[in-house]
Design an enzyme around this catalytic site. Sequence first.
Site, PDB file in Angstrom:
ATOM      1  N   TYR A 199      -2.300  -0.139  10.818  1.00 57.66           N
ATOM      2  CA  TYR A 199      -2.119  -0.236   8.771  1.00 57.66           C
ATOM      3  C   TYR A 199      -1.040  -0.606   8.360  1.00 57.66           C
ATOM      4  CZ  TYR A 199      -3.545  -0.836   3.958  1.00 57.66           C
ATOM      5  OH  TYR A 199      -3.725  -1.411   2.845  1.00 57.66           O
TER       6      TYR A 199
ATOM      7  N   SER B 227       0.640  -1.510   0.230  1.00 58.44           N
ATOM      8  CA  SER B 227       0.230  -0.483  -0.099  1.00 58.44           C
ATOM      9  C   SER B 227       1.048   0.823  -0.180  1.00 58.44           C
ATOM     10  CB  SER B 227      -1.055   0.131   0.676  1.00 58.44           C
ATOM     11  OG  SER B 227      -1.584   0.728   1.572  1.00 58.44           O
TER      12      SER B 227
END
Length: 258
Positions: free
Chosen positions: A167, A153
């Site tokens: 995250y 990501s």
Amino acid sequence: MGLNKEKQKMGTSNIADKVVVITGASSGLGESTARLLAASGAKVVLGARRKERIDAIVKDITTKGGSALGFKTDVTRRGDVEALVRGAMDKHGRIDVIVNNSGIMPIAPMAALKVEEWDRMIDVNIKGLLYGVAAVLPIMQEQKHGHIINIASVFGIKVFAPGATVYCATKSAVRALTEGLRMELHSQNIRCTMVSPGAVATELPESSSEEATRENLREFYKMAIPADSIARAIAYAIEQPAEVEIDEVVIRPTAQDF
């Protein structure tokens, strides 16, 4: 568009007949990748927790002339991931590519102490990926070829806080793991690719347990690009000749500033 025309449109002869295992394949990026690769002639083997969704995707792909298998797979259970890979081997006798795509993104500030969500992110985003690697690596080493594709990501590049600290940590781990794998495996003809998406139109923003957070994410994700954008990047990495390794792809909406 028919399967043959789609293959001609993609021009992806190096994808045809490759056996590709994809986790988190019941929607979003995983589903788009499965459909695109199958339309390009790959034999896709799909895993996700939602078996009914996997079955529907497999049926649609095969009805259109593609090759697909599906298995109920919870990547937090090593046995499930091993069964997915074993199913691919039983049917096709080899595994050319694994796309470790499963991931969750519950957003909350650290002070909210969502410890169970932290545990779940670590289990899915890190350990689930490692289970995928562990399942395919001996096979690829014996074959003397293979391709490991890990979905990271942009949050693994830049920390988004408050809210996404844990995250981001899991996706930073994916970056480190993928680079370490590359360094360890390149001499064994096993390629490693890391794909780092920005805002993509998937179910990921719905992972958060608080409605206010989900609303904020929905607003942010209005700029999101289609999952097909990422699928095409994955296909491009797969189709390269064996001596060419695309190590990292970062894809964002043009409007995204981080």
